[in-house]
Write an enzyme that holds these catalytic residues in place. Structure first.
Site, PDB file in Angstrom:
ATOM      1  N   GLU A 307       0.829  -1.480  -0.096  1.00 33.95           N
ATOM      2  CA  GLU A 307       0.169  -0.107  -0.027  1.00 33.95           C
ATOM      3  C   GLU A 307       0.977   1.222   0.031  1.00 33.95           C
ATOM      4  O   GLU A 307       0.089   2.464   0.331  1.00 33.95           O
ATOM      5  CB  GLU A 307      -0.924   0.242   1.417  1.00 33.95           C
ATOM      6  CG  GLU A 307      -1.940  -0.843   1.536  1.00 33.95           C
ATOM      7  CD  GLU A 307      -2.678  -1.449   2.714  1.00 33.95           C
ATOM      8  OE1 GLU A 307      -2.777  -0.586   3.887  1.00 33.95           O
ATOM      9  OE2 GLU A 307      -4.181  -1.608   2.022  1.00 33.95           O
ATOM     10  N   ASP A 381      -8.544  -9.108   3.837  1.00 31.75           N
ATOM     11  CA  ASP A 381      -8.305  -8.147   5.290  1.00 31.75           C
ATOM     12  C   ASP A 381      -8.997  -8.150   5.899  1.00 31.75           C
ATOM     13  O   ASP A 381     -10.062  -6.806   6.587  1.00 31.75           O
ATOM     14  CB  ASP A 381      -7.891  -6.792   3.692  1.00 31.75           C
ATOM     15  CG  ASP A 381      -8.013  -5.336   4.965  1.00 31.75           C
ATOM     16  OD1 ASP A 381      -7.077  -5.783   6.356  1.00 31.75           O
ATOM     17  OD2 ASP A 381      -7.736  -4.102   4.644  1.00 31.75           O
ATOM     18  N   GLU A 409     -12.540  -2.324  11.799  1.00 29.51           N
ATOM     19  CA  GLU A 409     -11.859  -1.584  10.411  1.00 29.51           C
ATOM     20  C   GLU A 409     -13.583  -2.008   9.585  1.00 29.51           C
ATOM     21  O   GLU A 409     -14.308  -0.768   9.130  1.00 29.51           O
ATOM     22  CB  GLU A 409     -11.169  -1.612  10.206  1.00 29.51           C
ATOM     23  CG  GLU A 409     -11.013  -1.401   8.379  1.00 29.51           C
ATOM     24  CD  GLU A 409      -9.864  -1.447   8.214  1.00 29.51           C
ATOM     25  OE1 GLU A 409      -8.793  -1.592   8.525  1.00 29.51           O
ATOM     26  OE2 GLU A 409      -9.454  -0.826   6.730  1.00 29.51           O
TER      27      GLU A 409
END
Ligand code: GCW
Length: 720
Positions: A307, A381, A409
């Site tokens: 990322e 993820d 998240e």
């Protein structure tokens, strides 16, 4: 009895209940040591815990004494004196609560022999209660264990208990930035006040350390994996050292994240190539400096070539080259390197789920002894549910660390009640089959499968400046559960929920059964209303808040939702079998076989591995579309049920915490319906089938759901 007298008696009874439920704001977490109300029980504990408590001059032992004293004084209402103690000849340290000191050979060789590093023995004998450990940390953990026995109102007589941690490194990972924002943090700002450190030591740092020590956490990475090289500037190292000084007496080591390009940004070098001698020297010097400030510094956690983070691949080197360079720098000081396997590149046309294995498996055996590879539980993820990461079991020569997310998240962020212990348990108990039946992920992680010396687990923290630490009160249970599973990855999630609920809320059996039931079912509930049947990565873009199955335009295809659900007129789901990306082949054949056939795969993973026609009949008797509708509706209905469950135990919970939870459940109910209606409205444009008439129809049309914007949703990753 007259009506009036009855009324008065009821009133008095009601008032006394109210009085016994103290005002609480959640700050004390599970470390609540209020007076045991039942006098008989208190006296029986007191009989077995005479007045003297012994502890040595080691700072961690002193903490054990202090914590015991604090806890027992609160629970039993009597002051407990603390005086220094010694080790016996076998090198076993003991804190003794009792009339006489420990005499040499007092512990049987078999008892002494069972205690491993950081483990403890609790033994009730004659006039003594012995807390013995091989090291001071063991005694500290034993002290908290003893307190838990009282917190849970369990008997002390005949106590004979040995517990050893199964995993060596039990760490929190903070995704906290130096400006105090927290990436994917939903509980306020970072508790690390870097600006005022090193002089200003917030008492919360100590409370943080004791909470962690109480569940056996022995290390913490205080900076974000999207790292900032500024942390290596001398003034910041002084700040970090001040934190390390607070953590040390609680047996907690401090670790930092290392930005790979630091030699350029901070050192002024032209390269960060790990094979460049100048770069190697820069890291060695920097590491020496770190250890001058923090003599027991734990080591580095690194996110590289992921990322947008810098890494060795920029110099045509691989992950082993990068990790080994840092490992060589910390090795002389006893430090370690945790190198993350969360890597994926949009230049690679292959399924993102396969990329970590493609990059890391060829490097097995090439890492230094003090390197661990830190692997997220699933291949994408931290989704509400993923199959296990195929790296588990695929790198036998390398110790693999588990990375779990405690912050939520993709699991309702700061507002939804989702007991993550169930998810952790599901992952840890999954059988990789790599060394025959029973080769569970837990065995990979604790090192027992391949006989590794190093082992570790990391949990991405959910802590912030919120008064109750985690924003959502029930999110404290996730922090607690993570610690317990890092200590013993074989633990039963239901038992963990029971421990937490008892210490956090009440001893009332009915209330406890309601709270543990809510926790136990909540993960499955969340999966149902967000991503049932193996769907994944269909959340709002960027902030990841709320549903966004329509997300299709992002800088990278593998950041969109359509990349993952692959909805079309024919059906739904990502074909990861041999006819598709064949990610399935990365698992051991005995595990892959369980997922290969769309008619035999557990429904929870169906759409993860298969593209299934809308009208395909499933084992439930419904076709795919109807099952999808049913799951989404059931999930939302279960949240309504949770609200009712919580309401049913109102009388047992103090008002402030009751209201906190109630208000969050209101949000969760609203959002569960939002997920349900938005996702079904979207998928319906492909299935072209009606939502069964008996189910509530979406309140709005798809356009409405797609138009919603949340620019200030918390936890967004900063861009730099
Ligand atoms: O889940 C993703 C998050 C990023 C995070 C990244 C990672 C720290 O959206 O915010 O970055 O994972 O784990 O590195």
């Amino acid at each position: 009895m007259s009506k009036m007298t009855t009324y008065l008696l009821c009133l008095i009874a009601a008032m006394s209940t109210v009085r016994s439920i103290r005002a609480e704001d959640g700050y004390r977490l599970w470390l609540r040591f209020d007076l045991i109300e039942n006098e008989e029980q208190r006296n029986s504990y007191l009989d077995q815990l005479p007045q003297i408590m012994l502890t040595g001059d080691d700072p961690v032992l002193q903490t054990a004494g202090k914590e015991l004293s604090r806890g027992l004084t609160g629970l039993l209402g009597k002051n407990i004196h603390v005086v220094p103690a010694a080790a016996d000849q076998s090198g076993i340290l003991a804190g003794i609560i009792g009339a006489s000191p420990l005499i040499d050979g007092a512990l049987s060789p078999s008892d002494a022999g069972q205690i491993q590093l950081e483990g403890f023995l609790l033994l009730q004998r004659n006039d003594q209660l012995i807390i013995a450990g091989k090291d001071a940390r063991g005694v500290l953990y034993g002290a908290f264990r003893l307190l838990r026995i009282l917190q849970e109102r369990q008997p002390l007589d005949q106590l004979h208990l040995v517990e050893n941690p199964r995993v060596k490194l039990r760490l929190l990972n903070h995704w906290d930035n130096l400006d105090r924002t927290v990436e994917r943090g939903y509980a306020g700002f970072s508790i690390w006040n870097w600006h005022q450190l090193p002089e200003y030591i917030d008492p919360q740092y100590t409370d943080y350390a004791r909470a962690n020590a109480s569940i056996g956490i022995n290390g913490t990475v205080v900076t974000n994996v999207n790292a900032n090289s500024l942390i290596f500037r001398t003034d910041y190292l002084e700040k970090a050292a001040a934190l390390a000084n607070v953590f040390r007496p609680y047996g907690i080591k401090l670790y930092l994240t290392a930005r790979f390009s630091s030699p350029i940004e901070l050192g002024g070098l032209e390269t960060a190539d790990p094979l460049d001698p100048g770069v190697q020297q820069w890291w060695k010097d920097k590491v020496d400096e770190i250890y001058r400030h923090i003599p027991d510094f734990g080591g580095f956690l690194v996110k590289a070539n992921s990322e947008g983070q810098p890494g060795p691949q920029q110099y045509d080197r691989n992950h082993a080259d990068g990790a080994n360079m840092l490992a060589d720098a910390v090795a002389p000081h006893g430090g370690i390197v945790m190198w993350r396997a969360f890597v994926y590149s949009n230049e690679e046309p292959v399924d993102r789920a396969k990329q970590a294995n493609n990059e890391f498996v060829p490097l097995d055996g090439k890492f230094r002894d003090n390197v661990l590879i830190q692997v997220k539980n699933g291949p994408i993820d931290f989704q509400p549910r993923e199959p296990i990461h195929p790296l588990f079991g695929a790198m036998p020569q390398t110790p693999l660390m588990m990375e779990f997310q405690i912050t939520k998240e993709y699991l309702g962020q700061g507002t939804h009640l989702v007991g993550l212990a169930k998810m952790y348990e599901e992952v840890l108990q999954t059988d990789t089959h790599v060394k025959g039946k029973g080769s569970t992920v837990a065995k990979v992680i604790d090192g027992s499968l391949e006989g590794h010396q190093l082992s570790g687990m990391a949990g991405v923290s959910n802590i912030g400046t919120a008064r109750n630490w985690t924003g959502n009160l029930f999110a404290q249970a996730d922090w607690y559960a993570y610690g317990r599973l890092a200590w013993d990855p074989y633990m039963d999630a239901d038992r963990i929920f029971e421990e937490w609920a008892t210490m956090t809320f009440t001893h009332d059996k009915k209330a406890l059964s309601v709270i543990t039931k809510m926790l136990a079912g909540s993960h499955e509930t969340c999966v149902r209303y967000m991503t049932p049947l193996g769907l994944h990565h269909i959340m709002g873009a960027g902030h990841h808040y709320g549903p966004g199955p329509w997300v299709s335009k992002m800088p990278r295809a593998d950041w969109t939702s359509v990349y993952y659900h692959k909805a079309d007129e024919k059906g739904l789901g990502f074909d990861r079998t041999a006819s598709g990306s064949n990610a399935l082949e990365q698992y051991h054949p005995d595990l892959a076989e369980q997922y290969a056939d769309p008619d035999k795969i557990p429904l929870k993973f169906l759409l993860w591995f298969h593209h299934v026609p809308w009208d395909h009949p499933l084992s439930t008797g419904r076709n795919l579309w109807n099952e999808l509708c049913h799951q989404y509706h059931q999930g939302a209905a279960e949240v309504t049920q949770m609200k009712e469950d919580w309401q049913s135990i109102k009388e047992f919970i103090d008002e402030e915490r009751f209201q906190q939870v109630k208000m969050h459940l209101d949000i969760q109910e609203k959002e569960a319906k939002w997920w349900r209606d938005a996702c079904l409205s979207y998928f319906q444009t492909f299935s072209k089938m009606p939502i069964p008439a008996e189910l509530e129809q979406p309140a709005h049309d798809l356009e409405y759901y797609e138009s919603l914007r949340y620019p200030y949703s918390p936890g967004i990753r900063p861009r730099w």
